[in-house]
Design an enzyme around this catalytic site. Structure first.
Site, mmCIF file in Angstrom:
data_model
loop_
_atom_site.group_PDB
_atom_site.id
_atom_site.type_symbol
_atom_site.label_atom_id
_atom_site.label_comp_id
_atom_site.label_asym_id
_atom_site.label_seq_id
_atom_site.Cartn_x
_atom_site.Cartn_y
_atom_site.Cartn_z
ATOM 1 N N ARG A 1 0.856 -1.187 0.000
ATOM 2 C CA ARG A 1 0.000 0.000 0.000
ATOM 3 C C ARG A 1 0.891 1.235 0.000
ATOM 4 O O ARG A 1 1.902 1.270 0.716
ATOM 5 C CB ARG A 1 -0.933 -0.010 1.204
ATOM 6 C CG ARG A 1 -1.946 -1.155 1.146
ATOM 7 C CD ARG A 1 -2.840 -1.212 2.370
ATOM 8 N NE ARG A 1 -3.853 -2.251 2.217
ATOM 9 C CZ ARG A 1 -3.675 -3.541 2.526
ATOM 10 N NH1 ARG A 1 -2.508 -3.933 3.038
ATOM 11 N NH2 ARG A 1 -4.632 -4.429 2.347
ATOM 12 N N LYS B 1 -2.809 -2.424 7.498
ATOM 13 C CA LYS B 1 -4.265 -2.314 7.541
ATOM 14 C C LYS B 1 -4.865 -3.306 8.523
ATOM 15 O O LYS B 1 -5.821 -2.982 9.240
ATOM 16 C CB LYS B 1 -4.839 -2.545 6.138
ATOM 17 C CG LYS B 1 -6.339 -2.372 6.047
ATOM 18 C CD LYS B 1 -6.813 -2.518 4.616
ATOM 19 C CE LYS B 1 -8.323 -2.302 4.506
ATOM 20 N NZ LYS B 1 -8.781 -2.418 3.109
ATOM 21 N N HIS C 1 -1.902 3.310 -5.826
ATOM 22 C CA HIS C 1 -2.458 2.094 -5.229
ATOM 23 C C HIS C 1 -2.696 1.018 -6.279
ATOM 24 O O HIS C 1 -2.795 -0.171 -5.972
ATOM 25 C CB HIS C 1 -3.767 2.438 -4.508
ATOM 26 C CG HIS C 1 -4.157 1.456 -3.449
ATOM 27 N ND1 HIS C 1 -4.685 0.214 -3.741
ATOM 28 C CD2 HIS C 1 -4.082 1.522 -2.103
ATOM 29 C CE1 HIS C 1 -4.938 -0.428 -2.619
ATOM 30 N NE2 HIS C 1 -4.569 0.335 -1.606
ATOM 31 N N ARG D 1 -0.826 -2.528 -6.908
ATOM 32 C CA ARG D 1 -1.240 -3.777 -6.269
ATOM 33 C C ARG D 1 -2.118 -4.597 -7.216
ATOM 34 O O ARG D 1 -1.949 -5.808 -7.355
ATOM 35 C CB ARG D 1 -1.978 -3.469 -4.961
ATOM 36 C CG ARG D 1 -1.077 -2.839 -3.905
ATOM 37 C CD ARG D 1 -1.843 -2.308 -2.712
ATOM 38 N NE ARG D 1 -2.608 -3.310 -2.006
ATOM 39 C CZ ARG D 1 -2.094 -4.231 -1.204
ATOM 40 N NH1 ARG D 1 -0.789 -4.300 -1.020
ATOM 41 N NH2 ARG D 1 -2.877 -5.095 -0.576
ATOM 42 N N HIS E 1 -3.322 -9.869 1.995
ATOM 43 C CA HIS E 1 -4.730 -10.240 2.070
ATOM 44 C C HIS E 1 -4.808 -11.523 2.887
ATOM 45 O O HIS E 1 -4.310 -12.561 2.467
ATOM 46 C CB HIS E 1 -5.301 -10.499 0.673
ATOM 47 C CG HIS E 1 -5.428 -9.261 -0.150
ATOM 48 N ND1 HIS E 1 -5.661 -9.285 -1.504
ATOM 49 C CD2 HIS E 1 -5.353 -7.952 0.199
ATOM 50 C CE1 HIS E 1 -5.726 -8.043 -1.957
ATOM 51 N NE2 HIS E 1 -5.536 -7.212 -0.940
ATOM 52 N N TYR F 1 -1.557 -16.728 13.085
ATOM 53 C CA TYR F 1 -1.101 -15.912 11.968
ATOM 54 C C TYR F 1 0.411 -15.992 11.920
ATOM 55 O O TYR F 1 1.085 -15.836 12.927
ATOM 56 C CB TYR F 1 -1.553 -14.459 12.186
ATOM 57 C CG TYR F 1 -1.061 -13.487 11.132
ATOM 58 C CD1 TYR F 1 -1.818 -13.203 10.019
ATOM 59 C CD2 TYR F 1 0.159 -12.855 11.281
ATOM 60 C CE1 TYR F 1 -1.382 -12.300 9.062
ATOM 61 C CE2 TYR F 1 0.612 -11.946 10.330
ATOM 62 C CZ TYR F 1 -0.168 -11.680 9.224
ATOM 63 O OH TYR F 1 0.275 -10.794 8.291
#
Length: 402
Positions: free
Chosen positions: A242, A269, A332, A335, A358, A368
């Protein structure tokens, strides 16, 4: 004897104040200056108390009796009318001071305390700015769906459909907070779901044609503006993070020896650390960039304010100056460019999605691993950089032949 309008008007002041009773606790106090004031006297838990009900003739005899009867009904419920009146005044003052703007500001402050990213806070302030003139001063408890819709449709009619829809969602979150705090009883923004024209389909404008991408890279390489801007744009094409993540990146996040960039959770994000493998080409670009900003904290330090990163509009302004407007390609959009072409080239979709940061929602909530698919992603990123190099060479050769 009960009072009448005629007898009240006939009452004359004396040297001292005196009272005239109407019955059931209602009296009229006549002051020495001629003022006539209604009083309601009652007993609560054995104590005699008094409430003012206004002045005659502003409060007529019939209205004074209505107020007295209301107070007697409160007493019949076992409540103290004086206390209940104070509560009502507090509630009214509370409601009048809790305007939409104040609640929205409180919501933004809450999100800031929760660690929301600066870009998120900036967007929310933009939504508040879009609504302030029309509904900012309206008490949050009194806001109607019609008022909110009218404010939103002003932006919609100007072609700003996305802003209108996102501002509605923002208003909904503000109202939800107000409801949780007892300052509103209904979320009127939710009543407007589907009332606005949906935004035009499509995400950020992006070049997905390899030949056009090569031309874009050649234009960036030939950019005559700030060197920091051109280097960052070229890096952005290679790493496709980003734009804010690159613009706000600090030198201490990079390990050029190991070829890794660790974006801290606070700047992502999803609030999860993100690892970006760095190809040899990107490392060379970073080393060149370090010659310009290596003495600053930010890799994209501003030439005007070196202790701050460049403006969030810098990349897109540079692209526009190169002939790529927001309908063609935006910062942007790198991406989407990478995602489209890497998928077309048959790379593992999990590698691509992970490199785009994502993450499935269940992974965000549960286990994670920031280094997931790192070996595969490293190979993909190196091959992507080589591919971009080939496109750049072809575009530069084609330009020399012209």
């Amino acid at each position: 004897m009960k009072l009448t309008d005629r007898t009240i008007k006939a009452l004359r002041p004396k040297d001292h104040a005196y009272k005239k009773a109407d019955g059931k606790g209602l009296t009229l106090l006549v002051n020495a200056d001629g003022g006539k004031h209604w009083r309601f006297r009652y007993r609560f838990h054995g104590r005699e108390k008094m409430l003012s009900l206004g002045s005659f003739p502003d409060v007529s005899l019939s209205l004074a009796r209505q107020k007295r009867d209301e107070m007697r009904r409160v007493l019949a419920l076992g409540l103290d009318p004086s206390v209940e009146r104070k509560k009502e005044r507090l509630r009214a003052a509370f409601a009048s001071s809790d305007t939409f703007e104040q609640m929205a500001s409180a919501y933004i402050a809450k999100r800031q305390a929760e660690g929301a990213a600066p870009r998120t806070l900036k967007k929310q302030k933009t939504f508040l700015g879009a609504l302030r003139a029309d509904i900012g001063a309206i008490p949050i408890s009194a806001l109607t769906s019609e008022q909110l819709l009218a404010a939103l449709q002003k932006h919609e009619t100007r072609g700003k459909r996305t802003l209108a829809n996102e501002a509605r969602a923002f208003a909904s979150r503000v109202l939800q907070l107000a409801i949780a705090q007892g300052r509103a009883s209904r979320n009127v923004a939710d009543d407007l779901r589907g009332a606005l024209i949906a935004p035009l389909p499509g995400g950020h404008a992006a070049i997905t044609c390899p030949k056009e991408l090569g031309r874009l890279l050649a234009c960036i390489r030939a950019y005559e503006g700030e060197t920091v801007t051109s280097l960052c744009l070229e890096i952005l094409a290679h790493v496709f993070v980003r734009p804010s993540e690159l613009r706000e990146a600090r030198w201490d996040e990079f390990d050029l020896e190991k070829g890794l960039w660790r974006i801290p959770a606070i700047r992502t994000k999803l609030r999860r650390e993100h690892i970006v493998p760095l190809s040899p080409q990107v490392i060379r670009l970073l080393k060149e960039l370090r010659r310009h900003t290596g003495n600053q904290a930010f890799i994209a330090a501003s030439s005007v304010k070196p202790d701050q990163p460049i403006s969030d509009m810098t990349f897109n302004k540079a692209l526009r100056s190169l002939g790529f407007d927001r309908r063609h390609h935006v910062a942007h959009g790198f991406r989407r460019t990478a995602s489209t072409l890497l998928n077309e080239q048959g790379y593992n979709r999990d590698w691509i999605e992970r490199q785009l940061a994502h993450v499935e929602r269940n992974k965000v909530r549960g286990a994670y691993n920031a280094a997931e698919y790192l070996d595969g992603r490293r190979r993909m990123m190196c091959e992507w950089s080589s591919y971009l190099g080939e496109l750049l060479d072809e575009a530069q050769k084609a330009k020399r032949k012209q």
